[in-house]
Design an enzyme around this catalytic site. Sequence first.
Site, PDB file in Angstrom:
ATOM      1  N   LYS A 260      -9.225   1.660  -2.271  1.00 24.35           N
ATOM      2  CA  LYS A 260      -9.477   1.120  -0.937  1.00 24.35           C
ATOM      3  C   LYS A 260     -10.872   1.505  -0.487  1.00 24.35           C
ATOM      4  CE  LYS A 260      -7.161   0.789   3.574  1.00 24.35           C
ATOM      5  NZ  LYS A 260      -5.950   1.208   4.325  1.00 24.35           N
TER       6      LYS A 260
ATOM      7  N   CYS B 214      -5.326  -3.556   2.219  1.00 29.51           N
ATOM      8  CA  CYS B 214      -5.090  -3.582   3.659  1.00 29.51           C
ATOM      9  C   CYS B 214      -6.348  -3.786   4.499  1.00 29.51           C
ATOM     10  CB  CYS B 214      -4.351  -2.309   4.082  1.00 29.51           C
ATOM     11  SG  CYS B 214      -3.536  -2.477   5.698  1.00 29.51           S
TER      12      CYS B 214
ATOM     13  N   GLU C 198       0.841  -1.191   0.000  1.00 28.49           N
ATOM     14  CA  GLU C 198       0.000   0.000   0.000  1.00 28.49           C
ATOM     15  C   GLU C 198       0.882   1.248   0.000  1.00 28.49           C
ATOM     16  OE1 GLU C 198      -3.691   1.738   2.755  1.00 28.49           O
ATOM     17  OE2 GLU C 198      -2.389   0.132   3.505  1.00 28.49           O
TER      18      GLU C 198
END
Length: 623
Positions: free
Chosen positions: A112, A166, A45
């Site tokens: 995300k 994540c 990330e």
Amino acid sequence: MYGFVRVAAASPHVSVADVKSNAREITRLIESAKEKGVSLVVFPELALCGYTAGDLLLQSALIKACEEALLEIAGHTKGIAAVIGLPLSAGGKLYDAAAVLSGGKIIGAAVKANIPNYCEFYEARYFASSGAPKSIEIGGSVVPFGFGLVFKEKRDPRFSFGVEICEDMWVASSPSAALARGGASIICNPSASVETVGKAEFRRTLVKAHSAKLLCGYIYADCGTGESTTDCVFAGHRLIAEDGALIADGGLFSDGLTISEIDVEKLDFTRRQTNTFSASDEGITCVPFEAANFDGSLVRKISDTPFLPEEGDDERAELILSLQTAGLKKRMSASNTKKLVVGISGGLDSALALLVAVRAADKPEDVTAITMPCFGTGERTLKNARALSTSLGVNFEEISVRDSVKKHFEDIGHDPEKHDSVYENAQARERTQVLMDVANGLGALVVGTGDMSELALGWTTYNGDHMSSYGVNGSVPKTLVKYLVRYSAKKIGGSAGKALDDIAATEISPELLPPASGKISQKTEDILGKYIYHDFFLYHSVRWGRSPEKIMYLALQAFGSERHDEIKAAMKVFYSRFFSQQFKRSCIPDGAKVGTVSLSPRSDFRMPSDAVGKLWIEEVEKL
């Protein structure tokens, strides 16, 4: 290459906010991955700028530098797909994104969905989680953007992947679920996971769980050294999982590449087989890409004993024995009996069956072990049958069936010098008759001894050792039988352990033909081929539906290419007997399933007895 895709999780050494330096490091790792035959590489990330850049993430100079660097990196992605984390600006908002590069260009960018803002995380200060446009312009090209992107390889759509970032993995409703339903066989996770005590094991558990429930491969790439340690430490944990199994673990506190292969053909089979896996392309955008095939030599280890626990895994061995025992105890309860009868030959299968019977009985004296010597019985196996039964404290009887079998030969007019199937099977059927009749007299159950490998090959006498009241070894293959016998020898020790060790060291034989000079003349593995091969074929053909060609490829990886002819000969025997002997499996006694493979017609495997195996055997012939 037989459905295998070589993939990598990468942790570059980053310099926070030094985008050009980070781009060089990412490019270096991409080139290294290409040299190693990798088709898909995943970076962490915000890898281009560093996850810990803080308020610098909002600076126009940093955002622009990341986009420019991404265009330069794209030129190095011919023959490979790369997933790289960076901040991307669109519609007046900043997104925590993962760009996908392939064929020398940027082909899309995932966003995300879940922005953490608790404990050490302050991502909502910078990033939006909604309102993302469907496309974005980067470097003059418009590419798909946002959520629900599934990237599919042009030549083999089974090789397809989606991206979650994540925190997306840690939430109750992960984006990967929709991506998997939309056709992604691999989920990529560019991550920045703070390292704390105990978190690594929890992370492994999450990655394995996601790959298991989504029937997918999972590539997890964590940021590592180089990130700011002002308040937290990052350890660069890199993980690759497949259908619930962790196949590569890069460990903590290291940079570089962690490489393995994911079997997308296997995942495709599992999804076809699992009727609760629901496919849906709602909200999914498919993006084509092209990656080079790897050279065919696997990095991941292919076990030559896929049914066996890891050496020293006593917990797994105990669980298998407990499953066998629990199944038998339930059958005893349902039959309202406490008595058991086991035919003990001094071989592996009957030794394991006797061990299970002793565990299931209230006391050893409730078990009667009967050895029935006949024409082929050797002194070594007879000695071990006596020693094991005596040392376990069970009732032991020695009943010779020589005279009764000879009388049977007279009755049917068979020449006892003719050592054919009549000669052999009459002994097995007479032994079963003795066991059944003794059990009737005691009000007992006959515990079956035959194992799953013998069922697969039909290496059992129909209505002889084929039959029992309950088959405790019915889903235990021969290699696992030997493992459990050796485990039990070590655990029990003493005279019983000594007998079990010698049983495990004795050559496998039905002992139905007379010994030659006092030694076993009928060696099963000389006739059929090695059981280690047959169990390998059984596992890969039944568990994963693999073709003979792919199984041969895996076998050569596991056993070595120098064994090709030996493996091929055994494989011809396996498929020929597997199809021709189904009629025996169609009427086998009940028995507990202990692993992921069972040949019970009432449990896992249903096949008509008159199915034709020509397709499989012809493929073997061409190998």
